[in-house]
Design an enzyme around this catalytic site. Sequence first.
Site, PDB file in Angstrom:
ATOM      1  CB  CYS A   1     -10.111  12.747  -1.563  1.00  0.00           C
ATOM      2  SG  CYS A   1     -10.442  11.049  -2.056  1.00  0.00           S
TER       3      CYS A   1
ATOM      4  CG  HIS B   1      -8.091  12.914   2.088  1.00  0.00           C
ATOM      5  ND1 HIS B   1      -9.288  12.342   2.443  1.00  0.00           N
ATOM      6  CD2 HIS B   1      -7.614  12.178   1.030  1.00  0.00           C
ATOM      7  CE1 HIS B   1      -9.524  11.319   1.638  1.00  0.00           C
ATOM      8  NE2 HIS B   1      -8.522  11.189   0.781  1.00  0.00           N
TER       9      HIS B   1
ATOM     10  CG  ASN C   1      -9.584   7.685   0.895  1.00  0.00           C
ATOM     11  OD1 ASN C   1     -10.420   8.542   1.158  1.00  0.00           O
ATOM     12  ND2 ASN C   1      -8.720   7.812  -0.097  1.00  0.00           N
TER      13      ASN C   1
HETATM   14  C1  LIG Z   1      -2.121   1.980  -3.347  1.00  0.00           C
HETATM   15  C2  LIG Z   1      -0.886   1.932  -2.469  1.00  0.00           C
HETATM   16  C3  LIG Z   1      -1.287   1.551  -1.052  1.00  0.00           C
HETATM   17  C4  LIG Z   1       0.053   0.863  -3.013  1.00  0.00           C
HETATM   18  O1  LIG Z   1       1.186   0.799  -2.159  1.00  0.00           O
HETATM   19  P1  LIG Z   1       2.643   0.595  -2.763  1.00  0.00           P
HETATM   20  O2  LIG Z   1       3.548   0.445  -1.628  1.00  0.00           O
HETATM   21  O3  LIG Z   1       2.859   1.732  -3.721  1.00  0.00           O
HETATM   22  O4  LIG Z   1       2.508  -0.769  -3.502  1.00  0.00           O
HETATM   23  P2  LIG Z   1       2.680  -1.065  -5.068  1.00  0.00           P
HETATM   24  O5  LIG Z   1       1.560  -0.457  -5.842  1.00  0.00           O
HETATM   25  O6  LIG Z   1       4.085  -0.707  -5.453  1.00  0.00           O
HETATM   26  O7  LIG Z   1       2.508  -2.620  -5.089  1.00  0.00           O
HETATM   27  C5  LIG Z   1       3.463  -3.465  -4.478  1.00  0.00           C
HETATM   28  C6  LIG Z   1       3.010  -4.894  -4.661  1.00  0.00           C
HETATM   29  O8  LIG Z   1       1.867  -5.142  -3.854  1.00  0.00           O
HETATM   30  C7  LIG Z   1       0.842  -5.725  -4.641  1.00  0.00           C
HETATM   31  N1  LIG Z   1      -0.454  -5.328  -4.114  1.00  0.00           N
HETATM   32  C8  LIG Z   1      -1.228  -4.278  -4.473  1.00  0.00           C
HETATM   33  N2  LIG Z   1      -2.348  -4.261  -3.729  1.00  0.00           N
HETATM   34  C9  LIG Z   1      -2.262  -5.292  -2.859  1.00  0.00           C
HETATM   35  C10 LIG Z   1      -3.080  -5.793  -1.840  1.00  0.00           C
HETATM   36  N3  LIG Z   1      -4.259  -5.212  -1.515  1.00  0.00           N
HETATM   37  N4  LIG Z   1      -2.680  -6.876  -1.144  1.00  0.00           N
HETATM   38  C11 LIG Z   1      -1.514  -7.482  -1.434  1.00  0.00           C
HETATM   39  N5  LIG Z   1      -0.693  -7.064  -2.403  1.00  0.00           N
HETATM   40  C12 LIG Z   1      -1.055  -5.981  -3.109  1.00  0.00           C
HETATM   41  C13 LIG Z   1       1.090  -5.204  -6.032  1.00  0.00           C
HETATM   42  O9  LIG Z   1       0.507  -6.074  -6.992  1.00  0.00           O
HETATM   43  C14 LIG Z   1       2.602  -5.239  -6.094  1.00  0.00           C
HETATM   44  O10 LIG Z   1       3.030  -6.549  -6.358  1.00  0.00           O
HETATM   45  P3  LIG Z   1       4.311  -6.838  -7.286  1.00  0.00           P
HETATM   46  O11 LIG Z   1       5.464  -6.204  -6.580  1.00  0.00           O
HETATM   47  O12 LIG Z   1       4.364  -8.315  -7.331  1.00  0.00           O
HETATM   48  O13 LIG Z   1       3.987  -6.189  -8.605  1.00  0.00           O
HETATM   49  C15 LIG Z   1      -0.157   3.302  -2.464  1.00  0.00           C
HETATM   50  O14 LIG Z   1       0.435   3.544  -3.717  1.00  0.00           O
HETATM   51  C16 LIG Z   1      -1.085   4.417  -2.134  1.00  0.00           C
HETATM   52  O15 LIG Z   1      -1.613   4.509  -1.052  1.00  0.00           O
HETATM   53  N6  LIG Z   1      -1.255   5.344  -3.078  1.00  0.00           N
HETATM   54  C17 LIG Z   1      -2.147   6.445  -2.871  1.00  0.00           C
HETATM   55  C18 LIG Z   1      -3.537   5.971  -3.072  1.00  0.00           C
HETATM   56  C19 LIG Z   1      -4.530   6.964  -2.580  1.00  0.00           C
HETATM   57  O16 LIG Z   1      -4.346   7.502  -1.543  1.00  0.00           O
HETATM   58  N7  LIG Z   1      -5.592   7.180  -3.342  1.00  0.00           N
HETATM   59  C20 LIG Z   1      -6.599   8.086  -2.976  1.00  0.00           C
HETATM   60  C21 LIG Z   1      -6.055   9.468  -2.955  1.00  0.00           C
HETATM   61  S1  LIG Z   1      -7.204  10.600  -2.403  1.00  0.00           S
END
Ligand SMILES: CC(C)(COP(=O)(O)OP(=O)(O)OC[C@H]1O[C@@H](n2cnc3c(N)ncnc32)[C@H](O)[C@@H]1OP(=O)(O)O)[C@@H](O)C(=O)NCCC(=O)NCCS
Length: 319
Positions: free
Chosen positions: A113, A246, A276
């Site tokens: 990215c 980004h 993204n």
């Molecule tokens: C991926 C991301 C959106 C997850 O958000 P978060 O607030 O951290 O959520 P969590 O991973 O803690 O998950 C919370 C809950 O939602 C659930 N969940 C994950 N994806 C889900 C989806 N698409 N829909 C519904 N629920 C979802 C998880 O299973 C978890 O459930 P649980 O509490 O029962 O275990 C976030 O961590 C993120 O954006 N990270 C950076 C990713 C990124 O930018 N990557 C590319 C970088 S260049």
Amino acid sequence: MMYSKVIGTGSYLPEKVLTNHDLENMVDTSDSWIRSRTGIEQRHIAADNEMASDLALNACRKAMKAADVSADEINLIIVATTTPDMTFPSTACILQYKLGIKDCPAFDVQAVCSGFIYALATADMFIRAGRCRTALVVGTEIYSRILDWTDRSTCVLFGDGAGAMLITQSDQPGILSNHLHADGSYYNTLSLSGNICSGKIKGNPYVSMEGNTVFKFAVKVMEEIVHETVAENNLQISDIDWLIPHQANIRIIQSTAKKLGIPMEKVVTTIDKHGNTSAASIPLALDLALRDGRIRPGQHVLLEGVGGGFTWGAVLIRW
Ligand SMILES: CC(C)(COP(=O)(O)OP(=O)(O)OC[C@H]1O[C@@H](n2cnc3c(N)ncnc32)[C@H](O)[C@@H]1OP(=O)(O)O)[C@@H](O)C(=O)NCCC(=O)NCCS
């Protein structure tokens, strides 16, 4: 003193739109979860017969038109992509052929990215060194092909698209500075670990990531790189007219802006409509803000990216 000056940008998004509601029918997710956790409402998905070089070609033609530059004036092509058409040759070589450019260096960079920042910094250094007059820099991605569409934790986040920029030698800035970093100790945190062996992918062929680790790291370095960039240019954060980060997650962007004291009105965001798009997200956002008239001559525009590796970096431009 020699600088690189931006003379044109262009972007392209595939026709097909996949909304959060569409995803509700594919995996156990909801529009409200995706919007509240990421800021994404929809993303574009490439057609089966479209390759990264095709998306790039459309974006490049628009950039060339905007800059009024013909193919024979381009003497360097750098493509940032994580989803190349082939293992080899590079997507840059395929793009060069499709553009009808006869002879110039053409190569891909892989910084996930942060790829567009790495590619632009490299082209800037070619120009400053006097080794090239006009460079075409492209970010192009088809992430839809490397996602596990049954994994809700990753498939809702990404989209396809391409953005291009033409830069040329100038005695006026232009690009004021570029800043590149990497920390390979995180190589396993965000990866596609499969590799090609005897014509087959061995191992996991899909994006995997530790979302929380990526989130925290991104917020940290997205703030640090802005401080590094303004300090090197003897500027204040308030001198930045436009921050173009980004587009990974609106919460990463908002946290970064808040820590820096930059109001969201000065931050360009496309995450809601594009998702993204990895190496394409920054040139896509830049092209949008240029074409809608937000970016004006004399303004300071700071591009910053973070991605797998981890890699991160920034380019500061006086428009
Ligand atoms: C991926 C991301 C959106 C997850 O958000 P978060 O607030 O951290 O959520 P969590 O991973 O803690 O998950 C919370 C809950 O939602 C659930 N969940 C994950 N994806 C889900 C989806 N698409 N829909 C519904 N629920 C979802 C998880 O299973 C978890 O459930 P649980 O509490 O029962 O275990 C976030 O961590 C993120 O954006 N990270 C950076 C990713 C990124 O930018 N990557 C590319 C970088 S260049």
